[in-house]
Enzyme design. Structure first.
Site, short mmCIF file in Angstrom:
data_model
loop_
_atom_site.label_atom_id
_atom_site.label_comp_id
_atom_site.label_asym_id
_atom_site.label_seq_id
_atom_site.Cartn_x
_atom_site.Cartn_y
_atom_site.Cartn_z
N ASP A 99 0.97 -1.04 0.08
CA ASP A 99 0.40 0.29 0.07
C ASP A 99 0.87 1.04 0.23
OD1 ASP A 99 1.22 -0.12 2.50
OD2 ASP A 99 -0.61 0.03 3.15
N CYS A 313 -6.92 -28.32 4.54
CA CYS A 313 -5.29 -27.85 5.46
C CYS A 313 -4.82 -28.83 6.20
CB CYS A 313 -6.05 -26.37 6.01
SG CYS A 313 -6.21 -26.03 7.44
N CYS A 316 -6.78 -29.25 9.90
CA CYS A 316 -7.90 -29.79 9.37
C CYS A 316 -7.29 -31.31 9.82
CB CYS A 316 -9.02 -29.03 8.96
SG CYS A 316 -9.35 -27.67 8.82
N HIS A 342 -5.46 -22.50 9.12
CA HIS A 342 -6.74 -22.42 8.33
C HIS A 342 -7.68 -21.45 7.96
CE1 HIS A 342 -10.96 -24.31 8.13
NE2 HIS A 342 -11.31 -23.53 8.73
#
Lengths: 413, 319
Positions: A99, A313, A316, A342
């Site tokens: 930015d 992932c 998980c 996750h």
């Protein structure tokens, strides 16, 4: 005025939704290709907190964001240049976006004063007066070396009204010209201008039209997602995308809630960034199709399922909600990492699902299913219903139920 | 468990290996051994996924009981033990009573239980609760419940009490173990306590050696936590050496909070075989809190060196 082919970015729309304004694009940047719509995780200071670049690659993240203001303070442009740019410094060989630094000046510093010259502020370190000009912002971003860099814009709070909004819009255009002039690395960095104009559709339109006259590779929509009413938010997104060229990418700044990503993709946005998914992870929240789970809650203490059965992932695949509950409760430092992995996976998967459904021209069905899962009672947020109606998707139509059974049957057969 | 000593050098420094260790019969561990320090079952900041990327990760994960004792039901409900619960299926697990990285304020030790410094302050764990925790965690090695609430200021009376209680706990644990199917393969380490009172230490060793334990934990010298960085093992080397002389040679000896590399060398020379690795986390916190000025601070960019960190001492630097 705009000439083609001179940018370090090519963007190809490879599929368009036949109902909404959504599209799938292939954006080629100096460091790898990016499929859009894309969510960019935010690594504020050259690192996504608690994740390694390697882990981001394993999730197939192709572009991430860093903040110029923070990097400019520490380690500073000089050192980054000496290190061969931020890519090398942080060991990330994929794309980066920075930015302008202007937003942090306004949001973090009380004493910021904006003049035609630039943003004047008091250094939080030694109290001395400093000035961030468009030229200075580009100079720092040239040293950082991100693939996409942002113009310095005159940011006003999204709820500001009156002549100040118009002044900021015109100043943003003037500052763009100064940024483009100061840009030293057009061969491998792309400046995106920023559509401003507050919550005034006419100003947004005017700004988009003016910016389009400049030779740039893509556009950003700024000044939103700052606490304004959602019914204004979506209208400003809608009018902005209407007046931006279709063959260039559109980056909606600071947006990253799942529902916003789905709706704004339908409104024709291609790129997003937001700290929410990673920040909320650090507070013990995991994102799931139905919303989010606060794993600190007692109810997870004997829940031996993964956060999301369908998520691939590493969190998980290996950990249960009960384990995550335990480490969240004991404030074990691994909790942040596990939930950040996750949540980033969730965001990237959501974007892939959006892309796939657009490619199959089934995006409207995807939208309906997505909202139905989050609001099974059918009480959809009003702004989303309105916004989607604008692009010909009626959330309250019941067709999604048939579609659900269809897809279930398909899986069975 | 089998402990084979290959050679003894210098005073008492032993090179050996442990075979048929606990629930992982096929694993061999070389000593002197460093264990992998964990918080809530995971190495600090490091997920199982990232741990796989690291080289030479210690095979034995060290999981202090106090960190997870209040989650006994959660761990028990999982049924397969804490190693698998924490996604460290391939790791062996050792449970100590307290966390070496955190100072334990004195108190809460009685005839019936020990003080644990856990979530929400200090709580008492009795023998029944202890056995429940160990049965839920299913460690390969576990430290027997002990009253280690002594330091250099403790009286001989207090040291004697610590020994008395610790031996009583040991008997209760051994009684429970007889009927425990879950802990059939787990190896019990007896706790050697008694502060700085040689008489108490002798008694503790005598009683513990007479019982069925396969390893020893030497403790009760200090109250754990950061201040032990300055625990001068050299100053106490005669005392520790005299304790070790009374221990059988064929069982591994573990000592917590031997942190600094020079202290580790001295401890090895004294005959200690197993160490914890809570020191790196403490150092990381130290570096982060200091910000700049420290000789090796990663945060002071004025001294920033753009050459990469030597690959032979590379570790993930997580901030």
């Amino acid at each position: 005025m705009a000439s083609k082919g001179s940018h370090a970015l090519t963007f190809k729309v490879i599929a368009e939704c036949s109902t909404t304004k959504a599209r799938v694009g292939k954006m080629t940047l100096p460091h790898n290709e990016v499929n859009t719509p894309v969510f960019m995780p935010v690594g504020t200071q050259g690192t996504l907190k608690s994740m390694l670049p390697e882990q981001l690659k394993e999730l197939d993240c192709r572009i991430m964001l860093s903040n110029t203001y923070h990097l400019g303070n520490r380690p500073g442009a000089e050192l980054l240049e000496k290190a061969g740019g931020l890519h090398k410094f942080m060991n990330w060989d994929r794309n980066l976006l920075t930015d302008s630094g202007g937003f942090q000046m306004v949001s973090l510093l009380k004493l910021a004063e904006i003049t035609e010259e630039g943003v004047k502020f008091e250094s939080p370190y030694d109290g001395s007066e400093m000035m961030l000009t468009p030229e200075k912002s580009i100079e720092i971003q040239n040293a950082i070396g991100a693939d996409i860099i942002m113009q310095l814009d005159d940011v006003v709070h999204s709820t500001t009204t009156g002549p100040r909004v118009e002044e900021a819009m015109y100043r943003t255009i003037r500052w763009l010209d100064r940024c483009l002039k100061a840009h030293k690395r057009p061969h491998d960095q792309n400046i995106f201008p920023i559509v401003q104009g507050g919550l005034d559709a006419e100003l947004r339109k005017k700004c988009a039209q003016e910016l389009t006259k400049r030779d740039v590779a893509g556009f950003a929509i700024g000044g939103l997602s700052g606490g304004e009413e959602k019914c204004y938010f979506w209208r400003m997104v809608d009018v902005s995308t209407d007046h931006l060229p279709s063959q260039k990418p559109r980056y909606l700044m600071g947006v990253g809630f799942a529902e916003d990503l789905v709706v704004c993709s339908a409104l024709g946005c291609d790129m997003y960034d937001c700290v929410f998914p990673t920040r909320t992870a650090r507070f013990g929240n995991a994102l799931v199709p139905t919303g989010s789970l606060n794993l600190k809650h007692k109810s997870f203490s004997n829940d031996y399922r993964p956060i999301d059965e369908s998520c691939e992932c590493s969190t998980c695949k290996q950990y249960t909600r009960a384990y995550l509950h335990m480490v969240a409760q004991t404030t074990s430092p691994v909790t942040c990492t596990l939930l950040t992995v996750h949540n980033v996976a969730y965001q990237l998967n959501l974007m892939r699902s959006i892309q796939n459904s657009i490619k199959e021209d089934k995006f409207p069905d995807f939208i309906k299913r997505f909202f139905h899962v989050r609001h099974p009672d059918g009480h959809y947020p009003e702004w989303a219903v309105e916004a989607l109606k604008k692009v010909n998707v009626n959330l309250n139509e019941l067709s999604h139920k048939n579609n659900c059974t269809d897809s279930v049957n398909k899986v069975k057969s | 468990m089998k402990f084979n000593i290959q050679c003894v050098r210098g005073n008492q420094a032993r090179l050996g290996y442990l075979a048929e260790v606990g629930c992982h019969g096929n694993k061999t561990l070389e000593t002197p051994l460093c264990m992998l320090y964990t918080k809530g079952g995971s190495a600090p900041y490091i997920t199982a996924e990232v741990l796989k990327k690291l080289q030479d990760v210690p095979s034995m994960a060290h999981m202090p009981l106090n960190q997870v004792a209040s989650f006994q039901e959660t761990i028990a409900g999982f049924k397969d033990g804490i190693a698998k619960f924490a996604a460290l299926d391939n790791q062996l697990v050792y449970t100590s009573n307290n966390d070496p990285a955190v100072e334990v304020p004195t108190g809460y030790n009685t005839k019936t239980g020990i003080g644990l410094w856990g979530k929400g302050g200090k709580t008492q764990l009795d023998c029944e609760g202890y056995i429940q925790c160990i049965e839920a965690m299913i460690p390969d090695w576990f430290q027997s419940m002990s009253d280690a609430d002594t330091d250099s200021t403790s009286t001989n009376k207090r040291a004697g009490k610590a020994v008395e209680r610790t031996i009583k706990f040991l008997d209760l644990i051994l009684e429970n173990l007889k009927t425990s199917k879950t802990l059939e393969k787990s190896v019990l380490f007896g706790s050697i306590v008694g502060g700085y009172d040689m008489g108490a230490r002798k008694k503790c060793i005598c009683e513990t050696v007479a019982r069925n334990v396969q390893g020893f934990v030497l403790e009760g010298f200090h109250r754990l936590g950061p201040s032990t960085e300055d625990f001068d093992i050299k100053q106490h080397s005669d005392f520790i050496s005299n304790i070790i002389k009374l221990l059988p040679d064929d069982a591994p000896r573990l000592m917590h909070n031997v942190w600094r590399p020079d202290s580790i060398l001295i401890a090895i020379e004294l005959g200690i075989d197993v160490f914890d690795s809570s020191y790196p986390l403490y150092m990381l916190k130290f570096i982060l809190s200091l910000g700049c000025g420290a000789e090796i601070s990663m945060l002071n960019f004025e001294y920033c060196d753009l050459d990469s960190i030597p690959s032979d001492c590379w570790s993930y630097i997580l901030t």
